[in-house]
Design an enzyme around this catalytic site. Structure first.
Site: not given
Ligand code: ADP
Ligand code: MG
Length: 409
Positions: A35, A208, A361, A385
Protein backbone atom coordinates in the site's frame (compact mmCIF):
# COMPACT_ATOMS: atom_id res chain seq x y z
CA UNK A 1 -14.13 13.14 -11.02
CA UNK A 2 -11.35 15.70 -10.91
CA UNK A 3 -7.74 14.56 -10.92
CA UNK A 4 -4.64 16.31 -9.63
CA UNK A 5 -4.11 18.14 -12.93
CA UNK A 6 -7.50 19.84 -12.45
CA UNK A 7 -6.25 21.52 -9.27
CA UNK A 8 -4.12 23.87 -11.36
CA UNK A 9 -0.84 25.19 -10.00
CA UNK A 10 -0.14 23.43 -6.71
CA UNK A 11 3.34 24.90 -6.11
CA UNK A 12 3.71 26.30 -2.61
CA UNK A 13 0.25 25.15 -1.57
CA UNK A 14 -0.34 22.75 1.30
CA UNK A 15 -2.05 19.57 0.17
CA UNK A 16 -3.70 17.27 2.69
CA UNK A 17 -3.27 13.88 1.06
CA UNK A 18 -5.50 11.13 2.46
CA UNK A 19 -3.63 7.93 1.65
CA UNK A 20 -4.19 4.31 2.61
CA UNK A 21 -0.95 3.23 4.25
CA UNK A 22 -2.58 0.61 6.45
CA UNK A 23 0.12 -2.01 6.13
CA UNK A 24 0.22 -5.34 7.93
CA UNK A 25 2.65 -5.24 10.85
CA UNK A 26 4.45 -7.86 12.86
CA UNK A 27 5.22 -5.82 15.96
CA UNK A 28 6.71 -2.73 14.36
CA UNK A 29 7.98 -4.55 11.25
CA UNK A 30 6.05 -4.00 8.02
CA UNK A 31 5.36 -7.41 6.46
CA UNK A 32 3.98 -6.06 3.17
CA UNK A 33 4.61 -2.50 1.96
CA UNK A 34 2.32 -2.80 -1.08
CA UNK A 35 0.00 0.00 0.00
CA UNK A 36 2.93 2.35 0.61
CA UNK A 37 4.34 1.59 -2.85
CA UNK A 38 0.91 2.05 -4.43
CA UNK A 39 0.71 5.53 -2.92
CA UNK A 40 4.10 6.65 -4.23
CA UNK A 41 3.02 7.91 -7.69
CA UNK A 42 0.55 10.40 -6.22
CA UNK A 43 2.94 11.51 -3.47
CA UNK A 44 5.70 12.05 -6.03
CA UNK A 45 3.38 13.86 -8.41
CA UNK A 46 2.28 16.31 -5.71
CA UNK A 47 5.81 16.84 -4.40
CA UNK A 48 7.11 17.17 -7.96
CA UNK A 49 4.56 19.93 -8.56
CA UNK A 50 6.02 21.86 -5.63
CA UNK A 51 3.19 21.21 -3.19
CA UNK A 52 3.78 20.88 0.55
CA UNK A 53 2.30 17.47 1.26
CA UNK A 54 0.89 16.45 4.62
CA UNK A 55 -0.21 12.82 4.52
CA UNK A 56 -3.20 11.72 6.58
CA UNK A 57 -3.47 7.99 7.13
CA UNK A 58 -4.69 5.39 9.58
CA UNK A 59 -3.01 2.25 10.85
CA UNK A 60 -4.67 -0.70 12.54
CA UNK A 61 -7.49 -0.24 14.99
CA UNK A 62 -6.42 1.91 17.92
CA UNK A 63 -8.75 1.37 20.88
CA UNK A 64 -9.79 3.57 23.76
CA UNK A 65 -12.23 6.40 24.33
CA UNK A 66 -9.78 9.28 24.22
CA UNK A 67 -6.93 10.49 22.07
CA UNK A 68 -4.52 9.87 24.95
CA UNK A 69 -5.58 6.25 25.43
CA UNK A 70 -5.39 5.50 21.74
CA UNK A 71 -2.03 7.18 21.24
CA UNK A 72 -0.63 5.29 24.22
CA UNK A 73 -1.85 1.96 22.83
CA UNK A 74 -0.76 2.59 19.23
CA UNK A 75 0.08 1.63 16.61
CA UNK A 76 2.12 4.68 15.65
CA UNK A 77 2.72 5.40 11.98
CA UNK A 78 6.47 5.58 12.74
CA UNK A 79 7.39 2.37 10.83
CA UNK A 80 5.35 3.58 7.86
CA UNK A 81 7.01 7.00 7.88
CA UNK A 82 10.42 5.29 8.02
CA UNK A 83 9.59 3.01 5.08
CA UNK A 84 8.17 5.91 3.09
CA UNK A 85 11.37 7.90 3.74
CA UNK A 86 13.39 4.98 2.37
CA UNK A 87 11.24 4.64 -0.73
CA UNK A 88 11.23 8.37 -1.47
CA UNK A 89 14.91 8.73 -0.68
CA UNK A 90 14.40 11.66 1.64
CA UNK A 91 13.22 12.36 5.15
CA UNK A 92 9.48 12.24 5.85
CA UNK A 93 8.81 13.95 9.18
CA UNK A 94 6.11 12.36 11.34
CA UNK A 95 4.14 14.70 13.59
CA UNK A 96 3.60 13.63 17.18
CA UNK A 97 -0.14 14.28 16.86
CA UNK A 98 -2.87 14.39 14.22
CA UNK A 99 -4.11 17.96 14.16
CA UNK A 100 -2.54 19.76 17.10
CA UNK A 101 0.63 21.79 17.63
CA UNK A 102 3.04 19.13 16.40
CA UNK A 103 1.19 18.67 13.10
CA UNK A 104 0.94 22.45 12.66
CA UNK A 105 4.69 22.74 13.32
CA UNK A 106 5.50 20.01 10.81
CA UNK A 107 3.41 21.79 8.16
CA UNK A 108 5.08 25.12 8.95
CA UNK A 109 8.51 23.54 8.39
CA UNK A 110 7.56 21.93 5.05
CA UNK A 111 9.43 23.29 2.06
CA UNK A 112 7.89 23.32 -1.40
CA UNK A 113 8.04 19.71 -2.62
CA UNK A 114 8.37 18.42 0.95
CA UNK A 115 6.43 15.48 2.39
CA UNK A 116 5.41 14.92 6.02
CA UNK A 117 2.86 12.84 7.88
CA UNK A 118 0.38 13.37 10.67
CA UNK A 119 0.16 10.60 13.30
CA UNK A 120 -2.35 7.76 12.99
CA UNK A 121 -5.59 9.58 12.26
CA UNK A 122 -7.56 6.97 14.20
CA UNK A 123 -5.94 8.23 17.40
CA UNK A 124 -8.62 10.92 17.03
CA UNK A 125 -11.87 9.25 18.16
CA UNK A 126 -13.80 11.73 15.97
CA UNK A 127 -12.29 10.23 12.80
CA UNK A 128 -14.59 7.22 12.90
CA UNK A 129 -17.43 8.77 14.91
CA UNK A 130 -21.03 8.15 13.84
CA UNK A 131 -21.80 11.67 15.07
CA UNK A 132 -21.72 14.10 12.12
CA UNK A 133 -20.83 17.09 14.31
CA UNK A 134 -17.88 15.31 15.92
CA UNK A 135 -16.48 14.30 12.55
CA UNK A 136 -17.05 17.80 11.15
CA UNK A 137 -15.11 19.25 14.09
CA UNK A 138 -12.07 17.14 13.29
CA UNK A 139 -12.41 17.91 9.58
CA UNK A 140 -12.32 21.65 10.36
CA UNK A 141 -9.18 21.23 12.49
CA UNK A 142 -7.54 19.28 9.67
CA UNK A 143 -8.55 21.82 7.02
CA UNK A 144 -7.08 24.59 9.19
CA UNK A 145 -3.68 22.87 9.02
CA UNK A 146 -3.62 23.46 5.27
CA UNK A 147 -4.28 27.20 5.55
CA UNK A 148 -6.41 29.42 3.31
CA UNK A 149 -4.92 28.09 0.04
CA UNK A 150 -5.05 24.49 1.19
CA UNK A 151 -6.05 21.59 -1.05
CA UNK A 152 -7.23 18.03 -0.49
CA UNK A 153 -6.34 14.96 -2.52
CA UNK A 154 -8.14 11.70 -1.84
CA UNK A 155 -5.98 8.72 -2.72
CA UNK A 156 -6.83 6.28 0.05
CA UNK A 157 -8.85 3.87 -2.05
CA UNK A 158 -8.98 1.25 0.71
CA UNK A 159 -10.81 3.70 3.00
CA UNK A 160 -13.31 5.13 0.49
CA UNK A 161 -16.13 2.95 1.82
CA UNK A 162 -15.76 4.60 5.22
CA UNK A 163 -17.79 7.61 6.27
CA UNK A 164 -14.84 8.97 8.22
CA UNK A 165 -13.80 12.57 8.89
CA UNK A 166 -10.66 12.51 6.74
CA UNK A 167 -12.36 10.57 3.94
CA UNK A 168 -15.87 11.94 3.80
CA UNK A 169 -16.10 15.27 5.66
CA UNK A 170 -12.75 16.88 4.89
CA UNK A 171 -13.07 17.03 1.06
CA UNK A 172 -16.18 19.15 1.49
CA UNK A 173 -14.06 21.85 3.12
CA UNK A 174 -11.26 22.22 0.55
CA UNK A 175 -10.84 22.28 -3.21
CA UNK A 176 -10.16 18.63 -3.91
CA UNK A 177 -9.27 15.98 -6.43
CA UNK A 178 -8.88 12.22 -6.62
CA UNK A 179 -5.34 10.86 -6.64
CA UNK A 180 -3.97 8.59 -9.36
CA UNK A 181 -4.44 5.42 -7.31
CA UNK A 182 -8.12 6.10 -6.71
CA UNK A 183 -8.64 6.89 -10.41
CA UNK A 184 -6.90 3.66 -11.44
CA UNK A 185 -8.79 1.52 -8.93
CA UNK A 186 -12.14 2.93 -9.96
CA UNK A 187 -11.37 2.43 -13.65
CA UNK A 188 -10.71 -1.28 -13.04
CA UNK A 189 -13.86 -1.72 -10.96
CA UNK A 190 -15.86 -0.09 -13.76
CA UNK A 191 -14.46 -2.66 -16.17
CA UNK A 192 -15.62 -5.44 -13.87
CA UNK A 193 -19.13 -4.09 -13.51
CA UNK A 194 -19.77 -2.70 -16.99
CA UNK A 195 -19.53 -5.43 -19.52
CA UNK A 196 -16.90 -7.92 -18.35
CA UNK A 197 -15.53 -10.37 -20.92
CA UNK A 198 -16.86 -13.88 -20.36
CA UNK A 199 -16.50 -16.27 -18.72
CA UNK A 200 -16.35 -13.99 -15.68
CA UNK A 201 -15.16 -16.03 -12.71
CA UNK A 202 -15.15 -14.75 -9.14
CA UNK A 203 -13.11 -16.42 -6.40
CA UNK A 204 -14.10 -15.63 -2.84
CA UNK A 205 -12.32 -16.80 0.27
CA UNK A 206 -11.31 -15.25 3.55
CA UNK A 207 -12.54 -15.77 7.00
CA UNK A 208 -16.26 -15.03 7.25
CA UNK A 209 -19.18 -15.32 4.82
CA UNK A 210 -21.10 -12.59 6.70
CA UNK A 211 -18.54 -10.10 5.32
CA UNK A 212 -19.22 -11.15 1.76
CA UNK A 213 -22.75 -12.48 1.30
CA UNK A 214 -24.02 -9.16 -0.02
CA UNK A 215 -21.38 -9.02 -2.74
CA UNK A 216 -22.07 -12.63 -3.67
CA UNK A 217 -25.76 -11.84 -4.04
CA UNK A 218 -24.94 -8.96 -6.36
CA UNK A 219 -22.35 -10.94 -8.33
CA UNK A 220 -24.98 -13.56 -9.13
CA UNK A 221 -26.26 -10.98 -11.59
CA UNK A 222 -22.95 -10.64 -13.44
CA UNK A 223 -20.55 -13.54 -12.81
CA UNK A 224 -20.70 -16.85 -14.67
CA UNK A 225 -18.96 -18.89 -12.01
CA UNK A 226 -18.38 -18.44 -8.30
CA UNK A 227 -15.55 -20.30 -6.59
CA UNK A 228 -15.94 -20.36 -2.82
CA UNK A 229 -12.95 -21.40 -0.72
CA UNK A 230 -11.22 -20.65 2.55
CA UNK A 231 -12.79 -19.94 5.90
CA UNK A 232 -16.13 -18.98 4.40
CA UNK A 233 -16.51 -22.24 2.47
CA UNK A 234 -17.21 -24.28 5.60
CA UNK A 235 -20.50 -22.50 6.15
CA UNK A 236 -21.41 -23.28 2.53
CA UNK A 237 -20.43 -26.94 3.02
CA UNK A 238 -22.41 -27.06 6.29
CA UNK A 239 -25.42 -25.62 4.44
CA UNK A 240 -25.15 -28.62 2.14
CA UNK A 241 -25.17 -30.95 5.11
CA UNK A 242 -21.45 -31.73 5.42
CA UNK A 243 -19.68 -32.12 8.76
CA UNK A 244 -16.93 -29.49 9.13
CA UNK A 245 -15.72 -30.30 12.65
CA UNK A 246 -14.13 -27.34 14.41
CA UNK A 247 -13.54 -25.36 11.20
CA UNK A 248 -14.63 -21.72 11.03
CA UNK A 249 -18.40 -21.69 10.88
CA UNK A 250 -21.04 -19.01 10.96
CA UNK A 251 -24.00 -21.12 12.00
CA UNK A 252 -26.44 -18.20 11.85
CA UNK A 253 -25.55 -17.58 8.20
CA UNK A 254 -26.59 -21.04 7.04
CA UNK A 255 -30.15 -20.08 6.02
CA UNK A 256 -28.88 -17.14 3.94
CA UNK A 257 -26.16 -19.25 2.38
CA UNK A 258 -28.73 -21.90 1.42
CA UNK A 259 -30.92 -19.26 -0.17
CA UNK A 260 -27.96 -17.92 -2.09
CA UNK A 261 -27.13 -21.39 -3.40
CA UNK A 262 -30.75 -21.79 -4.57
CA UNK A 263 -30.67 -18.38 -6.24
CA UNK A 264 -27.40 -19.26 -8.00
CA UNK A 265 -28.97 -22.47 -9.31
CA UNK A 266 -32.03 -20.55 -10.59
CA UNK A 267 -29.81 -18.07 -12.40
CA UNK A 268 -27.51 -20.71 -13.83
CA UNK A 269 -24.44 -19.40 -12.00
CA UNK A 270 -22.12 -22.29 -11.23
CA UNK A 271 -20.95 -22.37 -7.60
CA UNK A 272 -17.73 -24.32 -7.13
CA UNK A 273 -17.13 -25.57 -3.58
CA UNK A 274 -14.23 -27.57 -2.07
CA UNK A 275 -14.25 -31.34 -2.53
CA UNK A 276 -11.40 -32.09 -0.13
CA UNK A 277 -9.88 -30.23 2.80
CA UNK A 278 -6.73 -30.13 4.87
CA UNK A 279 -7.84 -31.15 8.37
CA UNK A 280 -5.52 -29.97 11.16
CA UNK A 281 -5.40 -30.73 14.87
CA UNK A 282 -5.56 -27.02 15.71
CA UNK A 283 -4.92 -23.47 14.56
CA UNK A 284 -1.14 -23.41 14.62
CA UNK A 285 1.67 -23.30 12.04
CA UNK A 286 2.92 -26.76 12.96
CA UNK A 287 -0.40 -28.49 13.63
CA UNK A 288 -0.55 -32.09 12.43
CA UNK A 289 -2.75 -32.37 9.36
CA UNK A 290 -4.09 -34.70 6.70
CA UNK A 291 -6.20 -34.41 3.55
CA UNK A 292 -9.79 -35.64 3.81
CA UNK A 293 -12.71 -35.61 1.35
CA UNK A 294 -15.50 -33.20 2.35
CA UNK A 295 -17.80 -36.12 3.12
CA UNK A 296 -15.41 -37.51 5.68
CA UNK A 297 -14.37 -34.62 7.92
CA UNK A 298 -13.35 -35.64 11.49
CA UNK A 299 -15.43 -33.89 14.18
CA UNK A 300 -12.38 -32.99 16.28
CA UNK A 301 -10.36 -31.40 13.46
CA UNK A 302 -10.31 -27.95 11.91
CA UNK A 303 -9.69 -27.21 8.25
CA UNK A 304 -6.97 -24.67 7.50
CA UNK A 305 -6.62 -25.15 3.75
CA UNK A 306 -8.09 -26.68 0.60
CA UNK A 307 -6.98 -30.18 -0.45
CA UNK A 308 -5.22 -31.16 -3.72
CA UNK A 309 -8.40 -32.23 -5.54
CA UNK A 310 -9.96 -28.85 -4.69
CA UNK A 311 -6.85 -27.04 -5.93
CA UNK A 312 -7.25 -28.82 -9.27
CA UNK A 313 -10.98 -28.21 -9.38
CA UNK A 314 -10.54 -24.48 -8.71
CA UNK A 315 -7.75 -24.24 -11.30
CA UNK A 316 -9.89 -25.91 -13.96
CA UNK A 317 -12.80 -23.58 -13.15
CA UNK A 318 -10.42 -20.68 -13.84
CA UNK A 319 -8.67 -22.07 -16.93
CA UNK A 320 -10.96 -20.56 -19.60
CA UNK A 321 -11.83 -17.35 -17.72
CA UNK A 322 -11.52 -14.00 -19.53
CA UNK A 323 -12.27 -11.91 -16.44
CA UNK A 324 -11.39 -12.80 -12.85
CA UNK A 325 -11.99 -11.07 -9.56
CA UNK A 326 -10.43 -12.69 -6.50
CA UNK A 327 -10.94 -11.68 -2.90
CA UNK A 328 -9.92 -13.71 0.11
CA UNK A 329 -7.17 -16.31 0.63
CA UNK A 330 -8.51 -19.88 0.53
CA UNK A 331 -6.38 -21.10 3.42
CA UNK A 332 -4.40 -19.81 6.36
CA UNK A 333 -1.60 -18.73 4.02
CA UNK A 334 0.15 -17.04 6.94
CA UNK A 335 1.24 -20.56 7.97
CA UNK A 336 3.44 -21.97 5.16
CA UNK A 337 2.09 -25.49 5.71
CA UNK A 338 -1.40 -24.23 4.82
CA UNK A 339 -0.63 -21.93 1.90
CA UNK A 340 -0.91 -24.44 -0.95
CA UNK A 341 -4.56 -23.68 -1.75
CA UNK A 342 -3.98 -19.93 -1.94
CA UNK A 343 -0.85 -20.51 -4.03
CA UNK A 344 -2.78 -22.73 -6.45
CA UNK A 345 -5.51 -20.11 -6.91
CA UNK A 346 -2.92 -17.38 -7.49
CA UNK A 347 -1.10 -19.57 -10.01
CA UNK A 348 -4.28 -20.42 -11.90
CA UNK A 349 -5.29 -16.76 -12.05
CA UNK A 350 -1.82 -15.70 -13.19
CA UNK A 351 -2.24 -18.02 -16.21
CA UNK A 352 -5.55 -16.43 -17.27
CA UNK A 353 -5.39 -14.20 -20.32
CA UNK A 354 -7.80 -11.37 -19.71
CA UNK A 355 -8.57 -8.96 -16.92
CA UNK A 356 -7.45 -10.36 -13.55
CA UNK A 357 -8.05 -8.39 -10.38
CA UNK A 358 -6.93 -9.31 -6.88
CA UNK A 359 -8.67 -7.29 -4.18
CA UNK A 360 -8.30 -7.28 -0.43
CA UNK A 361 -5.61 -6.42 2.09
CA UNK A 362 -4.84 -10.02 3.01
CA UNK A 363 -5.24 -11.29 -0.55
CA UNK A 364 -2.78 -8.72 -1.89
CA UNK A 365 -0.37 -9.47 0.94
CA UNK A 366 -0.77 -13.21 0.23
CA UNK A 367 0.24 -13.01 -3.43
CA UNK A 368 3.29 -10.93 -2.57
CA UNK A 369 4.33 -13.06 0.40
CA UNK A 370 3.96 -16.17 -1.81
CA UNK A 371 6.34 -14.55 -4.26
CA UNK A 372 4.09 -13.62 -7.18
CA UNK A 373 5.31 -10.54 -9.05
CA UNK A 374 2.78 -7.69 -9.27
CA UNK A 375 2.55 -8.14 -13.03
CA UNK A 376 1.22 -11.69 -12.63
CA UNK A 377 -2.18 -9.97 -12.40
CA UNK A 378 -3.71 -7.08 -14.29
CA UNK A 379 -4.39 -5.23 -11.08
CA UNK A 380 -3.82 -5.79 -7.37
CA UNK A 381 -6.31 -3.61 -5.60
CA UNK A 382 -5.28 -1.92 -2.38
CA UNK A 383 -8.80 -2.07 -1.00
CA UNK A 384 -10.75 -5.18 -0.06
CA UNK A 385 -13.77 -3.68 1.66
CA UNK A 386 -13.93 -0.78 -0.78
CA UNK A 387 -13.79 -3.02 -3.88
CA UNK A 388 -16.37 -5.38 -2.42
CA UNK A 389 -18.78 -2.60 -1.57
CA UNK A 390 -18.34 -1.14 -5.04
CA UNK A 391 -19.10 -4.56 -6.55
CA UNK A 392 -22.09 -4.85 -4.21
CA UNK A 393 -23.37 -1.74 -5.96
CA UNK A 394 -23.20 0.36 -2.80
CA UNK A 395 -22.18 4.00 -3.13
CA UNK A 396 -18.81 4.65 -1.48
CA UNK A 397 -19.03 7.72 0.80
CA UNK A 398 -15.46 8.78 0.09
CA UNK A 399 -15.96 8.50 -3.65
CA UNK A 400 -19.17 10.53 -3.49
CA UNK A 401 -17.30 13.20 -1.51
CA UNK A 402 -14.56 13.38 -4.13
CA UNK A 403 -17.12 13.62 -6.92
CA UNK A 404 -19.02 16.42 -5.18
CA UNK A 405 -17.91 20.06 -5.19
CA UNK A 406 -16.63 21.52 -1.95
CA UNK A 407 -19.24 23.45 0.00
CA UNK A 408 -18.97 27.20 -0.48
CA UNK A 409 -16.89 28.53 2.42
P1 ADP B 1 -9.05 -9.84 2.46
O1 ADP B 1 -8.31 -9.01 3.49
O2 ADP B 1 -8.21 -10.14 1.27
O3 ADP B 1 -10.39 -9.27 2.14
P2 ADP B 1 -10.13 -11.56 4.50
O4 ADP B 1 -9.75 -10.56 5.53
O5 ADP B 1 -11.56 -11.77 4.20
O6 ADP B 1 -9.32 -11.28 3.14
O7 ADP B 1 -9.57 -13.00 4.94
C1 ADP B 1 -8.23 -13.21 5.22
C2 ADP B 1 -8.05 -14.21 6.33
O8 ADP B 1 -8.80 -15.40 6.10
C3 ADP B 1 -6.61 -14.64 6.43
O9 ADP B 1 -6.05 -14.13 7.62
C4 ADP B 1 -6.65 -16.16 6.42
O10 ADP B 1 -5.82 -16.76 7.39
C5 ADP B 1 -8.11 -16.44 6.71
N1 ADP B 1 -8.48 -17.74 6.13
C6 ADP B 1 -8.46 -18.07 4.84
N2 ADP B 1 -8.79 -19.36 4.68
C7 ADP B 1 -9.01 -19.86 5.90
C8 ADP B 1 -9.37 -21.14 6.40
N3 ADP B 1 -9.51 -22.15 5.57
N4 ADP B 1 -9.53 -21.29 7.72
C9 ADP B 1 -9.33 -20.25 8.54
N5 ADP B 1 -9.00 -19.01 8.15
C10 ADP B 1 -8.84 -18.81 6.83
MG1 MG C 1 -8.59 -8.81 5.63
Amino acid sequence: MRGIADLGDIAGRTVLLRADLNTPLDGTTITDDGRIRASLPTISKLAGGGARVLILAHLGRPSGDSYAQRAAGGPSLAPVAARLSELLGHEVALAGDVAEDSAAGVVARLADGGVAMAENIRFEPAETSKDDAERAGLARRLAALAGPRGLYVGDGFGALHRKHASVYDLPALLPHAAGDLVLAEVAVLRQLTENPQRPYVVVLGGAKPSDKLAVIANLLGSADRLIIGGGMSYTFLRAQGYEVGKSLLEENMIPQVSELLDEAARRGVKVVLPVDLVAATGYSPDAEHEVVPVGDFPADRESLDMGPATRELFASALADARTVFWNGPVGVFEFPAFAAGTRAVAEAISRVSGLTVVGGGDSAAAVRILGFPDDAFTHISTGGGASLEYLEGRPLPGLAALEADEAAA
